[in-house]
Scaffold this active site. Structure first.
Site, PDB file in Angstrom:
ATOM      1  N   SER A   1       3.662 -11.128 -59.635  1.00 14.10           N
ATOM      2  CA  SER A   1       3.742 -11.461 -58.204  1.00 14.10           C
ATOM      3  C   SER A   1       2.703 -10.670 -57.402  1.00 14.10           C
ATOM      4  O   SER A   1       2.616 -10.825 -56.195  1.00 14.10           O
ATOM      5  CB  SER A   1       5.152 -11.204 -57.656  1.00 14.10           C
ATOM      6  OG  SER A   1       5.546  -9.868 -57.878  1.00 14.10           O
TER       7      SER A   1
ATOM      8  N   ASN B   1      15.159  -4.026 -57.359  1.00 15.66           N
ATOM      9  CA  ASN B   1      15.931  -5.038 -56.636  1.00 15.66           C
ATOM     10  C   ASN B   1      16.224  -4.620 -55.196  1.00 15.66           C
ATOM     11  O   ASN B   1      16.004  -5.390 -54.259  1.00 15.66           O
ATOM     12  CB  ASN B   1      17.234  -5.327 -57.386  1.00 15.66           C
ATOM     13  CG  ASN B   1      16.969  -5.852 -58.790  1.00 15.66           C
ATOM     14  OD1 ASN B   1      15.833  -6.236 -59.090  1.00 15.66           O
ATOM     15  ND2 ASN B   1      17.975  -5.866 -59.634  1.00 15.66           N
TER      16      ASN B   1
ATOM     17  N   THR C   1      11.589 -40.944 -20.884  1.00 16.45           N
ATOM     18  CA  THR C   1      12.542 -40.982 -21.994  1.00 16.45           C
ATOM     19  C   THR C   1      12.133 -42.213 -22.794  1.00 16.45           C
ATOM     20  O   THR C   1      11.634 -43.195 -22.216  1.00 16.45           O
ATOM     21  CB  THR C   1      14.008 -41.126 -21.538  1.00 16.45           C
ATOM     22  OG1 THR C   1      14.159 -42.374 -20.867  1.00 16.45           O
ATOM     23  CG2 THR C   1      14.421 -39.994 -20.594  1.00 16.45           C
ATOM     24  N   HIS C   2      12.281 -42.139 -24.099  1.00 13.41           N
ATOM     25  CA  HIS C   2      11.796 -43.212 -24.986  1.00 13.41           C
ATOM     26  C   HIS C   2      10.306 -43.463 -24.770  1.00 13.41           C
ATOM     27  O   HIS C   2       9.820 -44.560 -25.006  1.00 13.41           O
ATOM     28  CB  HIS C   2      12.553 -44.531 -24.765  1.00 13.41           C
ATOM     29  CG  HIS C   2      14.033 -44.375 -24.677  1.00 13.41           C
ATOM     30  ND1 HIS C   2      14.872 -44.442 -25.766  1.00 13.41           N
ATOM     31  CD2 HIS C   2      14.840 -44.121 -23.619  1.00 13.41           C
ATOM     32  CE1 HIS C   2      16.119 -44.255 -25.381  1.00 13.41           C
ATOM     33  NE2 HIS C   2      16.123 -44.045 -24.086  1.00 13.41           N
TER      34      HIS C   2
ATOM     35  N   SER D   1     -16.887 -35.723 -33.557  1.00 13.53           N
ATOM     36  CA  SER D   1     -16.887 -36.613 -34.709  1.00 13.53           C
ATOM     37  C   SER D   1     -18.285 -36.648 -35.291  1.00 13.53           C
ATOM     38  O   SER D   1     -19.270 -36.622 -34.561  1.00 13.53           O
ATOM     39  CB  SER D   1     -16.462 -38.018 -34.274  1.00 13.53           C
ATOM     40  OG  SER D   1     -16.944 -38.973 -35.188  1.00 13.53           O
TER      41      SER D   1
ATOM     42  N   LYS E   1     -17.010 -38.849 -29.232  1.00 14.31           N
ATOM     43  CA  LYS E   1     -15.665 -38.331 -29.488  1.00 14.31           C
ATOM     44  C   LYS E   1     -15.497 -36.842 -29.183  1.00 14.31           C
ATOM     45  O   LYS E   1     -16.378 -36.030 -29.425  1.00 14.31           O
ATOM     46  CB  LYS E   1     -15.274 -38.553 -30.962  1.00 14.31           C
ATOM     47  CG  LYS E   1     -15.074 -39.984 -31.364  1.00 14.31           C
ATOM     48  CD  LYS E   1     -13.874 -40.668 -30.705  1.00 14.31           C
ATOM     49  CE  LYS E   1     -12.541 -40.139 -31.192  1.00 14.31           C
ATOM     50  NZ  LYS E   1     -12.233 -40.583 -32.560  1.00 14.31           N
TER      51      LYS E   1
ATOM     52  N   ASN F   1     -12.223 -34.605 -30.095  1.00 17.42           N
ATOM     53  CA  ASN F   1     -10.913 -34.785 -30.730  1.00 17.42           C
ATOM     54  C   ASN F   1     -10.005 -33.560 -30.579  1.00 17.42           C
ATOM     55  O   ASN F   1     -10.474 -32.432 -30.651  1.00 17.42           O
ATOM     56  CB  ASN F   1     -11.101 -35.084 -32.224  1.00 17.42           C
ATOM     57  CG  ASN F   1     -11.788 -36.419 -32.454  1.00 17.42           C
ATOM     58  OD1 ASN F   1     -11.608 -37.361 -31.683  1.00 17.42           O
ATOM     59  ND2 ASN F   1     -12.583 -36.489 -33.508  1.00 17.42           N
TER      60      ASN F   1
ATOM     61  N   GLU G   1      -3.619 -31.317 -33.321  1.00 22.46           N
ATOM     62  CA  GLU G   1      -3.138 -32.107 -34.469  1.00 22.46           C
ATOM     63  C   GLU G   1      -2.741 -31.185 -35.618  1.00 22.46           C
ATOM     64  O   GLU G   1      -1.756 -31.436 -36.320  1.00 22.46           O
ATOM     65  CB  GLU G   1      -4.217 -33.093 -34.925  1.00 22.46           C
ATOM     66  CG  GLU G   1      -4.444 -34.214 -33.913  1.00 22.46           C
ATOM     67  CD  GLU G   1      -5.732 -34.979 -34.189  1.00 22.46           C
ATOM     68  OE1 GLU G   1      -5.957 -35.382 -35.333  1.00 22.46           O
ATOM     69  OE2 GLU G   1      -6.524 -35.153 -33.245  1.00 22.46           O
TER      70      GLU G   1
ATOM     71  N   TYR H   1      20.719  -9.894 -58.387  1.00 22.37           N
ATOM     72  CA  TYR H   1      19.310 -10.268 -58.459  1.00 22.37           C
ATOM     73  C   TYR H   1      19.024 -11.219 -59.619  1.00 22.37           C
ATOM     74  O   TYR H   1      19.494 -11.004 -60.743  1.00 22.37           O
ATOM     75  CB  TYR H   1      18.403  -9.025 -58.591  1.00 22.37           C
ATOM     76  CG  TYR H   1      16.929  -9.400 -58.630  1.00 22.37           C
ATOM     77  CD1 TYR H   1      16.217  -9.598 -57.457  1.00 22.37           C
ATOM     78  CD2 TYR H   1      16.273  -9.597 -59.836  1.00 22.37           C
ATOM     79  CE1 TYR H   1      14.872  -9.976 -57.490  1.00 22.37           C
ATOM     80  CE2 TYR H   1      14.932  -9.975 -59.878  1.00 22.37           C
ATOM     81  CZ  TYR H   1      14.239 -10.171 -58.708  1.00 22.37           C
ATOM     82  OH  TYR H   1      12.925 -10.550 -58.732  1.00 22.37           O
TER      83      TYR H   1
ATOM     84  N   GLN I   1      11.885 -13.915 -56.631  1.00 21.20           N
ATOM     85  CA  GLN I   1      10.479 -13.541 -56.447  1.00 21.20           C
ATOM     86  C   GLN I   1       9.705 -14.626 -55.687  1.00 21.20           C
ATOM     87  O   GLN I   1       8.719 -14.339 -55.019  1.00 21.20           O
ATOM     88  CB  GLN I   1       9.836 -13.300 -57.822  1.00 21.20           C
ATOM     89  CG  GLN I   1       8.381 -12.905 -57.769  1.00 21.20           C
ATOM     90  CD  GLN I   1       7.886 -12.382 -59.105  1.00 21.20           C
ATOM     91  OE1 GLN I   1       8.256 -11.279 -59.494  1.00 21.20           O
ATOM     92  NE2 GLN I   1       7.106 -13.168 -59.812  1.00 21.20           N
TER      93      GLN I   1
ATOM     94  N   LYS J   1       8.861 -14.853 -51.422  1.00 20.57           N
ATOM     95  CA  LYS J   1       7.757 -14.314 -50.615  1.00 20.57           C
ATOM     96  C   LYS J   1       6.707 -15.358 -50.276  1.00 20.57           C
ATOM     97  O   LYS J   1       6.208 -15.404 -49.150  1.00 20.57           O
ATOM     98  CB  LYS J   1       7.121 -13.127 -51.359  1.00 20.57           C
ATOM     99  CG  LYS J   1       7.982 -11.883 -51.288  1.00 20.57           C
ATOM    100  CD  LYS J   1       7.564 -10.818 -52.254  1.00 20.57           C
ATOM    101  CE  LYS J   1       8.096 -11.072 -53.646  1.00 20.57           C
ATOM    102  NZ  LYS J   1       9.568 -11.070 -53.747  1.00 20.57           N
TER     103      LYS J   1
HETATM  104  N1  ARG Z   1       8.482  -8.763 -58.234  1.00 19.18           N
HETATM  105  C1  ARG Z   1       9.903  -8.828 -58.131  1.00 19.18           C
HETATM  106  C2  ARG Z   1      10.269  -9.710 -56.924  1.00 19.18           C
HETATM  107  O1  ARG Z   1       9.445  -9.912 -56.130  1.00 19.18           O
HETATM  108  C3  ARG Z   1      10.456  -7.456 -57.882  1.00 19.18           C
HETATM  109  C4  ARG Z   1      11.854  -7.273 -58.349  1.00 19.18           C
HETATM  110  C5  ARG Z   1      11.901  -7.335 -59.834  1.00 19.18           C
HETATM  111  N2  ARG Z   1      13.166  -6.979 -60.318  1.00 19.18           N
HETATM  112  C6  ARG Z   1      13.488  -7.207 -61.593  1.00 19.18           C
HETATM  113  N3  ARG Z   1      14.649  -6.863 -61.965  1.00 19.18           N
HETATM  114  N4  ARG Z   1      12.656  -7.822 -62.401  1.00 19.18           N
HETATM  115  O2  ARG Z   1      11.368 -10.204 -56.834  1.00 19.18           O
END
Ligand code: ARG
Length: 463
Positions: free
Chosen positions: A24, A111, A156-157, A278, A284, A286, A291, A318, A323, A326
């Site tokens: 990660s 974790n 409205t509409h 454009s 144009k 734009n 958008e 966990y 993971q 993120k």
């Molecule tokens: N890279 C992991 C995550 O983002 C960190 C936690 C990993 N924990 C584990 N028990 N493998 O979730």
């Protein structure tokens, strides 16, 4: 190559495909700063409870700070086999301090560590978004005084409905973005509870002080169920849902201004510096930025969905699925932050096409509802008034005229209660002026609301 932090019970090295699949670091390196903040607080607490000596803590603290600087300067080499940001920082610490570095992870797990990092990161993000949303509100409010004398059709509409002061539109967006700010503030209360020390899932037999790390990191309190908090991602669902609503509000604004900027509407001119040309059609100009604001909302809404699906049916505590949280959260955050960074300039730079708006303002019977209310005020039942005005509108359509252009005698034919003073409410401008209820789009009420917003946001009233 350094041995893995968890290599003790393994007799074969990890397959390279597994390393590439499970890493990660390619997307969590941006947690470096919060990870180091969390580790420094953890180390300080460990020294206070006697699990580190003062010297050990000082060495760890010093090196963590220096590693933070290394990462900020882009001088740390990220390696797939070290998985994530947490292990990169720890292995660098161990490389520098040996056995002392190997003590940092005492009484915690990745974790609770990653969850703590995410909460610190989300808290900072919320504070930044709040400022951005406030800037956007201010941009709308700054337009308020100038545009108070412009009457626009309300729809409205997407059909012409009733007239409102242009500033009423601007303040409508302020209300939406205020709810977004309130939602983020509410989410922040739950973000601000510390997972640190929940360890892997069960807490620890070591005498750690979770209140102390919570306090050091500015959290309100430690979370009191390790099993729950070591894998809780509710806060990310809430956060991305709040982001999705911001994106949805931005998309409504973008869509409206894209329409208003068309030749067909002709209400608005977007600033040259925030539009694009454009490559084939020389004339144009734009609204690509708007958008994209509209389009990017799709990604943000999808991120909220992703997080929701991610936690659905996941057993306690966990699981590595988490993971993936993120990517979705960072993308939603970056997308909304980018939209909020550009929006205030567009709001400030757009010009209302006053003449074009005024030229067609009396099309579309914007005054019909106020005429009905004129009758109601003179004792006619609402439904009857509705019918009377409906017939008058049909009559006007037949003659190709406006309500205000009907002779008084014809109006009186429809209802004997209509007097000369009816011309005081006919026409879009008069009809707008007649709107007086609290929160309505008439100039008096909008003026009051504008003053309240100016005060609330610290925007100076001109003059
Ligand atoms: N890279 C992991 C995550 O983002 C960190 C936690 C990993 N924990 C584990 N028990 N493998 O979730």
């Amino acid at each position: 190559m350094s041995a893995k932090a968890w290599s003790g019970r393994f007799s074969q090295p990890t397959d390279a495909l597994v390393e590439a699949f499970t890493e990660s670091i390619s997307f969590d390196a941006r947690l470096a700063d919060v990870d180091i903040r969390g580790s420094r607080a953890h180390a300080r607490m460990l020294s206070e409870v006697g699990l580190l000596t003062t010297e050990e803590f000082q060495a760890i603290d010093r090196e963590l700070e220096s590693i933070g600087g290394l990462i900020v300067d882009g001088k740390m080499e990220f390696r797939t086999e070290l998985e994530d940001i947490h292990l990169h920082i720890e292995s660098e610490l161990v490389a520098r301090l040996g056995d002392v570095g190997r003590k940092l992870h005492t009484g915690r797990s990745r974790n609770d560590q990653v969850s703590t990092d995410l909460k610190l990161y989300t808290r900072d993000a919320i504070d930044h978004l709040d400022l951005q949303l406030q800037e956007l509100q201010r941009a709308f409010v700054r337009r308020g005084p100038d545009d108070l004398d412009v009457i626009l059709p309300g729809y409205t509409h997407l059909q012409r409905a009733q007239p409102v002061v242009a500033t009423h539109y601007w303040l409508a967006y302020c209300e939406k973005f205020q709810r977004d700010r309130d939602r983020l503030a509410d989410c922040r209360r739950r973000v601000n509870i510390s997972p640190l020390g929940a360890a892997a899932l069960a807490g620890t037999s070591l005498p750690i002080d979770r209140r102390r790390t919570a306090e050091l990191l500015g959290f309100e309190a430690p979370a009191l169920n390790s099993l729950d908090v070591s894998s809780d991602r509710d806060f990310l669902v809430e956060f991305t849902a709040a982001l999705a609503l911001i994106a949805a509000h931005l998309s409504t604004w973008a869509e409206e201004w894209i329409l208003w900027n068309t030749t067909e509407f002709g209400f608005l001119k977007l600033p040259d510096s925030f539009t694009t040309g454009s490559s084939i059609m020389p004339q144009k100009k734009n609204p690509d930025v708007l958008e994209l604001v509209r389009g990017k909302a799709a990604r943000v809404i999808a991120a909220a969905q992703t997080l929701f699906v991610l936690i659905k049916g996941l057993p306690l505590a966990y699981n590595r699925d988490l993971q993936e949280d993120k990517r979705a959260m960072f993308d939603a955050l970056d997308t909304v932050a980018a939209c909020l960074a550009i929006a205030p300039s567009i709001v400030a730079g757009a010009q209302l096409q006053r003449d074009a708006i005024a030229a067609r303002l009396d099309d579309g019977f914007l005054d019909a509802t106020v005429l009905m209310e004129y009758l109601i005020a003179r004792g006619i039942p609402m439904r009857t008034g509705h019918e009377v005005v409906g017939r008058l509108v049909a009559e006007c359509e037949g003659r190709g005229c406006r309500l205000a252009e009907l002779p008084l005698a014809d109006l009186q034919q429809a209802s004997s209660l209509i007097q000369e003073d009816v011309f005081g409410v006919l026409g879009a401008k008069n009809a707008a002026a007649a709107l007086i209820s609290e929160g309505s789009g008439g100039p008096a009420r909008v003026g009051e609301r504008l003053a309240a917003w100016q005060q609330r946001l610290g925007v100076d009233a001109p003059g």
